[in-house]
Design a protein around this motif. Structure first.
Motif, PDB file in Angstrom:
ATOM      1  N   MET A   6      -6.232   1.151   1.324  1.00  0.00           N
ATOM      2  CA  MET A   6      -6.562   0.901  -0.082  1.00  0.00           C
ATOM      3  C   MET A   6      -5.484   1.477  -0.990  1.00  0.00           C
ATOM      4  O   MET A   6      -5.079   0.835  -1.986  1.00  0.00           O
ATOM      5  CB  MET A   6      -7.933   1.520  -0.395  1.00  0.00           C
ATOM      6  N   GLU A   7      -5.045   2.675  -0.634  1.00  0.00           N
ATOM      7  CA  GLU A   7      -3.981   3.269  -1.452  1.00  0.00           C
ATOM      8  C   GLU A   7      -2.701   2.440  -1.380  1.00  0.00           C
ATOM      9  O   GLU A   7      -1.976   2.280  -2.387  1.00  0.00           O
ATOM     10  CB  GLU A   7      -3.694   4.698  -0.971  1.00  0.00           C
ATOM     11  N   TYR A   8      -2.432   1.939  -0.168  1.00  0.00           N
ATOM     12  CA  TYR A   8      -1.234   1.118  -0.003  1.00  0.00           C
ATOM     13  C   TYR A   8      -1.321  -0.145  -0.852  1.00  0.00           C
ATOM     14  O   TYR A   8      -0.360  -0.518  -1.564  1.00  0.00           O
ATOM     15  CB  TYR A   8      -1.067   0.762   1.478  1.00  0.00           C
ATOM     16  N   LEU A   9      -2.484  -0.823  -0.791  1.00  0.00           N
ATOM     17  CA  LEU A   9      -2.629  -2.066  -1.567  1.00  0.00           C
ATOM     18  C   LEU A   9      -2.597  -1.795  -3.069  1.00  0.00           C
ATOM     19  O   LEU A   9      -2.000  -2.560  -3.856  1.00  0.00           O
ATOM     20  CB  LEU A   9      -3.945  -2.758  -1.190  1.00  0.00           C
ATOM     21  N   LEU A  55      -5.750   4.880 -15.712  1.00  0.00           N
ATOM     22  CA  LEU A  55      -5.147   3.960 -14.735  1.00  0.00           C
ATOM     23  C   LEU A  55      -5.998   2.702 -14.686  1.00  0.00           C
ATOM     24  O   LEU A  55      -7.208   2.764 -14.502  1.00  0.00           O
ATOM     25  CB  LEU A  55      -5.084   4.609 -13.341  1.00  0.00           C
ATOM     26  N   GLY A  56      -5.359   1.558 -14.794  1.00  0.00           N
ATOM     27  CA  GLY A  56      -6.100   0.309 -14.891  1.00  0.00           C
ATOM     28  C   GLY A  56      -6.371  -0.335 -13.558  1.00  0.00           C
ATOM     29  O   GLY A  56      -5.908  -1.458 -13.307  1.00  0.00           O
ATOM     30  N   THR A  57      -7.054   0.350 -12.725  1.00  0.00           N
ATOM     31  CA  THR A  57      -7.401  -0.184 -11.403  1.00  0.00           C
ATOM     32  C   THR A  57      -8.917  -0.284 -11.299  1.00  0.00           C
ATOM     33  O   THR A  57      -9.643   0.650 -11.627  1.00  0.00           O
ATOM     34  CB  THR A  57      -6.872   0.731 -10.284  1.00  0.00           C
ATOM     35  N   GLU A  58      -9.374  -1.442 -10.811  1.00  0.00           N
ATOM     36  CA  GLU A  58     -10.818  -1.655 -10.719  1.00  0.00           C
ATOM     37  C   GLU A  58     -11.107  -2.683  -9.626  1.00  0.00           C
ATOM     38  O   GLU A  58     -10.335  -3.630  -9.430  1.00  0.00           O
ATOM     39  CB  GLU A  58     -11.355  -2.155 -12.057  1.00  0.00           C
ATOM     40  N   ILE A  59     -12.227  -2.465  -8.906  1.00  0.00           N
ATOM     41  CA  ILE A  59     -12.706  -3.448  -7.925  1.00  0.00           C
ATOM     42  C   ILE A  59     -14.019  -3.982  -8.453  1.00  0.00           C
ATOM     43  O   ILE A  59     -14.978  -3.229  -8.642  1.00  0.00           O
ATOM     44  CB  ILE A  59     -12.901  -2.810  -6.543  1.00  0.00           C
ATOM     45  N   ARG A  60     -14.030  -5.309  -8.666  1.00  0.00           N
ATOM     46  CA  ARG A  60     -15.250  -5.900  -9.193  1.00  0.00           C
ATOM     47  C   ARG A  60     -15.264  -7.380  -8.861  1.00  0.00           C
ATOM     48  O   ARG A  60     -14.248  -7.950  -8.422  1.00  0.00           O
ATOM     49  CB  ARG A  60     -15.329  -5.707 -10.706  1.00  0.00           C
ATOM     50  N   TYR A  61     -16.447  -7.946  -9.094  1.00  0.00           N
ATOM     51  CA  TYR A  61     -16.632  -9.357  -8.793  1.00  0.00           C
ATOM     52  C   TYR A  61     -16.122 -10.214  -9.954  1.00  0.00           C
ATOM     53  O   TYR A  61     -16.429  -9.937 -11.106  1.00  0.00           O
ATOM     54  CB  TYR A  61     -18.112  -9.653  -8.546  1.00  0.00           C
ATOM     55  N   ALA A  76     -11.663  -9.636   0.144  1.00  0.00           N
ATOM     56  CA  ALA A  76     -12.018 -10.195   1.459  1.00  0.00           C
ATOM     57  C   ALA A  76     -10.921  -9.883   2.469  1.00  0.00           C
ATOM     58  O   ALA A  76     -11.189  -9.573   3.641  1.00  0.00           O
ATOM     59  CB  ALA A  76     -12.231 -11.701   1.352  1.00  0.00           C
ATOM     60  N   ASN A  77      -9.686  -9.940   2.008  1.00  0.00           N
ATOM     61  CA  ASN A  77      -8.559  -9.602   2.892  1.00  0.00           C
ATOM     62  C   ASN A  77      -8.614  -8.118   3.288  1.00  0.00           C
ATOM     63  O   ASN A  77      -8.307  -7.727   4.413  1.00  0.00           O
ATOM     64  CB  ASN A  77      -7.240  -9.911   2.211  1.00  0.00           C
ATOM     65  N   ILE A  78      -9.017  -7.304   2.266  1.00  0.00           N
ATOM     66  CA  ILE A  78      -9.113  -5.859   2.555  1.00  0.00           C
ATOM     67  C   ILE A  78     -10.212  -5.597   3.580  1.00  0.00           C
ATOM     68  O   ILE A  78     -10.024  -4.835   4.532  1.00  0.00           O
ATOM     69  CB  ILE A  78      -9.389  -5.083   1.264  1.00  0.00           C
ATOM     70  N   HIS A  79     -11.371  -6.238   3.390  1.00  0.00           N
ATOM     71  CA  HIS A  79     -12.474  -6.069   4.334  1.00  0.00           C
ATOM     72  C   HIS A  79     -12.106  -6.573   5.722  1.00  0.00           C
ATOM     73  O   HIS A  79     -12.487  -5.967   6.743  1.00  0.00           O
ATOM     74  CB  HIS A  79     -13.722  -6.790   3.825  1.00  0.00           C
ATOM     75  N   SER A 103     -10.695  -5.227  11.210  1.00  0.00           N
ATOM     76  CA  SER A 103      -9.720  -5.194  12.309  1.00  0.00           C
ATOM     77  C   SER A 103      -9.436  -3.766  12.756  1.00  0.00           C
ATOM     78  O   SER A 103      -9.348  -3.465  13.956  1.00  0.00           O
ATOM     79  CB  SER A 103      -8.427  -5.884  11.866  1.00  0.00           C
ATOM     80  N   ILE A 104      -9.307  -2.898  11.739  1.00  0.00           N
ATOM     81  CA  ILE A 104      -9.058  -1.485  12.073  1.00  0.00           C
ATOM     82  C   ILE A 104     -10.229  -0.905  12.861  1.00  0.00           C
ATOM     83  O   ILE A 104     -10.043  -0.231  13.876  1.00  0.00           O
ATOM     84  CB  ILE A 104      -8.810  -0.674  10.789  1.00  0.00           C
ATOM     85  N   TRP A 105     -11.454  -1.173  12.378  1.00  0.00           N
ATOM     86  CA  TRP A 105     -12.632  -0.668  13.085  1.00  0.00           C
ATOM     87  C   TRP A 105     -12.731  -1.257  14.488  1.00  0.00           C
ATOM     88  O   TRP A 105     -13.122  -0.556  15.440  1.00  0.00           O
ATOM     89  CB  TRP A 105     -13.901  -0.997  12.296  1.00  0.00           C
ATOM     90  N   MET A 106     -12.383  -2.529  14.631  1.00  0.00           N
ATOM     91  CA  MET A 106     -12.422  -3.156  15.955  1.00  0.00           C
ATOM     92  C   MET A 106     -11.436  -2.486  16.907  1.00  0.00           C
ATOM     93  O   MET A 106     -11.755  -2.199  18.067  1.00  0.00           O
ATOM     94  CB  MET A 106     -12.123  -4.660  15.838  1.00  0.00           C
TER      95      MET A 106
END
Length: 598
Positions: free
Chosen positions: A36-39, A116-122, A154-157, A162-165
Motif C-alpha cells: 500500500m505504501e508503495y502504491l 495529505l490528499g490520499t483517500e480510499i473510497r468507492y 481491486a488490483n490491490i486486493h 496473491s501474497i496471502w496465497m
C-alpha cells in the motif's frame, strides 16, 4: 487413551501451526502495508509529475482532456484534472462536463486543509473502489488547479490475495516439512521407548526372554541396555528360583515321610503326596482347610495343638490302623518362627517306623527263640549229667541211656549253632557264591541218595523226573543245601507210606525245580511265615526230628542269591509243593558277573 507418540506429535504440530499462523499474519500485514505504501508513493510521484507537466506546459488553457487521456493510458490509472473551484476540466473515465463539482471530495478537502490528499473510497462514477491521491497545481504560490490520480483497489486486493496465497502455500510446505522432520525425530525417540514398554509388559506377564534392540550410546540407548540387563537378571533369577522350587517340590513329594505345613489360622497350606498313603485319603482336597476338620487322629491333633500353645518342638509315636494293617509313625511337630520371632505356623513330619517296629519285634522274637531253642538241649544235658553224677552212672543200663540222650541233645545243639552260623554267613554283604555249571538232575540225585535211608525208614518213595536241558550256573554245594533242606522237610512232614516227587523241567527261558509231597500240608495263613527263623508248622514233630526251624530261612536266602524265585502251594491234609524257578536270562548275568571274567 492416546499414545505418547501421538500426544507428542500433536503438541509439536499445534505449536508449530500456531507459530506459523502468527508469523503468516504478521508477514501478510507487513506485505500489505508495504504494498500500500508503495502504491501510494507511486501515485504521489505520478501525480507530482503530471502536476509539473501541466504547470510547465500551461496545459490548463489547452486541450487538457486529450492530455488526461494520454496520461491515463500511459500510467494505467484514472486521471482527473480539477479547477480550484471544484469544476472538472479533465477526466480519463468520462466527460468532464457531466462530472459534478469535486471541491468536497475528501482527497481535495484534505489538500485545501493542508493535509495529505490520499483517500480510499468507492467511486460512483466508475462504480468501483479506488485509491485516490491528489496534489495541487501551482503557479508560483497560487493554486491553479488539482491533479487527482485513482488506482482501482481491486488490483490491490488481487495482489494481497496473491501474497496471502504465497504465504499460505509456503507455510503449508514448511508445516509439512516440519511434520515429516518431527515425525522422524519422534519415531527415533519414541520407537525405543515403545520397544522398552513392550518388553516391560512382557516381563510383567512373566516372559523373561523378551529383549529390545539396543540403540546408540545416548540416554535412550542406556535405557534399552538397562532394560535388557534387567530382563536378563530377572530371567536368571526366575530360572534359579524355578530350579530351587522344582528341587524343593521333588524333595517334599519324594521325601518318604509325610509333611504338613499349617499356618497361624489353622489352615493346611502344604501337604505332600506321602500323606495320601499315610491317611489313605485324597489329601489334595486338604489345601486351605482347617487341620482339625481333615485330620481324624486325636493324637496328631494333640501334638499340633501343643506346638501352637508352647511354640516348642513336640515328638511322639502314633499308631494308625487301616482295616487289618497297623502302621507306626514317629510324629514331630516344630514351630515356624519368622525373623522377628513371631509364630508363623507349624511343620508336621510323619516318619513311618513300621519296619523298625517289625525289625525290633523280629529281634525280640529271635532272641526269645534262640534262648528257647538253646534252653531245651542245655537243660536236658545238664539234667541227665546231674543224674549221672548223683549215682545213675553206676547203673550200666541207665548210664548208656542217659549218655545217648546227652549225645543226641549235643548233636541237636551243634546243628542249631551250625545253622545259626550258616544263616549269619549267608546274610552278610560279603557272602559270595562259587559259580560253576550245575546239573540240577545230578545234584538232586546225589541228595536223594543221601536221604534215601531216612525216607525208607518211613516207607516214603522218592521219585526224580527230568525233562529238557537242566544245567544252570550256580554254587553246587549251595544247590545241594537247598535240596537237602526241602527234601528233608518233606520227609519229616510226610506220614509213613507217603510219596515225594521231584520234577526238573528245563524250559526255553527258565528251569523249574519242583518238590511235591503228600505230607500234612500248610494252612494258607501260615504260608507267608514259613520262611521266618525258628517258625515251625508242627513244633513237636519238628523238634522230635531234630529240626532247628532255620532250614527254610536258609533256603530263601540261597534262592535269592541265585536270582531265582520260590513259590509255595499247599493244601492241609493233602501235601505241599515247593516250586523254584531259575530264569535263564538272570542265570546268564550271574554267570557273566561271577564266572565269565575267569
Amino acid at each position: 487413551m492416546f499414545k505418547f507418540r501421538f500426544r507428542l506429535m500433536a503438541s509439536v504440530m499445534i505449536t508449530v501451526l500456531i507459530v506459523l499462523a502468527g508469523l503468516g499474519i504478521v508477514i501478510g500485514q507487513l506485505f500489505k502495508s508495504f504494498h500500500m505504501e508503495y502504491l501510494t508513493e507511486r501515485l504521489a510521484n505520478d501525480a507530482d509529475l503530471v502536476s509539473y507537466l501541466i504547470e510547465e506546459d500551461h496545459l490548463l488553457d489547452g486541450d487538457i482532456q486529450s492530455f488526461t487521456k494520454d496520461v491515463s493510458n500511459e500510467l494505467e490509472v484514472r486521471v482527473t484534472i480539477i479547477r480550484p473551484d471544484g469544476n472538472v476540466i479533465g477526466e480519463s473515465e468520462g466527460s468532464p462536463g457531466s462530472m459534478e463539482n469535486h471541491s468536497e471530495r475528501p482527497e481535495i478537502r484534505a489538500i485545501i486543509d493542508g493535509e495529505l490528499g490520499t483517500e480510499i473510497r468507492y467511486s460512483t462514477t466508475i462504480g468501483q473502489e479506488l485509491l485516490y491521491h491528489a496534489v495541487p497545481i501551482l503557479e508560483g504560490e497560487e493554486v491553479i488547479g488539482y491533479v487527482r490520480l485513482g488506482l482501482a483497489t481491486a488490483n490491490i486486493h488481487e495482489m494481497n490475495r496473491s501474497i496471502w496465497m504465497v504465504l499460505i502455500i509456503s507455510f503449508s510446505l514448511a508445516a509439512i516439512v516440519i511434520f515429516l522432520i518431527t515425525l522422524r525425530i519422534t519415531s527415533q525417540m519414541i520407537r525405543p521407548i515403545e520397544n522398552v514398554t513392550g518388553v516391560a509388559n512382557e516381563l510383567a506377564k512373566g516372559n523373561f526372554k523378551a529383549r529390545t534392540l539396543e540403540g546408540n550410546q545416548d540416554e535412550i540407548g542406556q535405557l534399552t541396555k538397562s532394560v535388557n540387563v534387567l530382563a536378563q537378571n530377572l530371567d536368571h533369577i526366575t530360572k534359579r528360583h524355578q530350579l530351587q522350587k522344582e528341587r524343593m517340590e521333588t524333595l517334599i513329594e519324594n521325601m518318604g515321610s509325610g509333611l504338613i505345613l499349617i499356618n497361624m489360622r489353622g489352615d493346611i497350606s502344604l501337604i505332600n503326596k506321602t500323606c495320601r498313603d499315610i491317611f489313605e485319603e485324597n489329601t489334595d482336597t486338604w489345601d486351605h482347610q482347617l487341620y482339625h476338620e481333615k485330620i481324624k487322629h486325636k493324637e496328631i491333633i494333640k501334638i499340633i495343638q501343643t506346638v501352637f500353645l508352647t511354640e516348642e518342638k513336640q515328638r511322639n509315636q502314633v499308631t494308625i490302623v487301616h482295616q487289618l494293617e497297623t502302621k507306626y509313625y514317629d510324629v514331630q511337630g516344630a514351630p515356624v518362627i519368622s525373623y522377628r520371632g513371631s509364630l508363623k505356623g507349624i511343620a508336621l513330619v510323619l516318619h513311618d517306623i513300621t519296619e523298625l517296629k517289625k525289625l525290633e519285634q523280629v529281634r525280640k522274637d529271635f532272641v526269645a527263640n534262640v534262648s528257647h531253642e538253646l534252653k531245651t538241649p542245655v537243660t536236658s544235658i545238664k539234667g541227665f549229667s546231674e543224674t549221672l553224677l548223683d549215682g545213675a552212672m553206676n547203673d550200666e543200663a541207665f548210664r548208656e541211656k542217659f549218655l545217648r540222650i546227652i549225645w543226641k541233645e549235643s548233636e541237636r545243639l551243634q546243628g542249631l549253632i551250625h545253622d545259626l552260623l550258616e544263616l549269619s554267613k549267608i546274610e552278610q554283604n560279603y557272602f559270595k557264591l562259587n559259580i560253576t555249571k550245575v546239573n540240577l538232575t545230578q545234584a538232586t540225585e546225589d541228595v536223594v541218595d543221601l536221604l534215601k535211608k531216612k525216607a525208607d525208614q518211613k516207607d516214603i518213595s522218592l521219585n526224580v523226573q527230568t525233562e529238557g536241558h537242566c544245567e544252570i550256573a550256580g554254587d553246587q554245594e549251595r544247590i545241594k543245601q537247598i535240596a537237602i533242606n526241602l527234601i528233608n522237610n518233606s520227609i519229616t512232614y510226610t506220614p509213613s507210606g507217603g510219596k515225594i516227587d521231584i520234577i526238573i523241567n528245563g524250559k526255553e527261558d527258565s528251569v523249574q525245580w519242583e518238590i511235591h509231597d503228600t505230607g500234612i500240608g500248610i494252612s494258607e495263613k501260615e504260608i507267608p511265615r514259613i520262611f521266618e527263623r525258628f517258625y515251625r508248622v508242627d513244633r513237636a514233630r519238628s523238634r522230635n526230628s531234630g529240626g532247628t526251624g532255620l532250614g527254610l530261612a536258609i533256603v530263601k536266602h540261597l534262592v535269592e542269591a541265585h536270582d531265582a524265585k520260590i513259590q509255595v502251594e499247599s493244601v492241609v491234609g493233602e501235601g505241599t509243593s515247593f516250586i523254584l524257578t531259575f530264569s535263564r536270562e538272570a542265570n546268564r548275568g550271574l554267570w557273566n558277573a561271577d564266572y565269565g571274567k575267569k
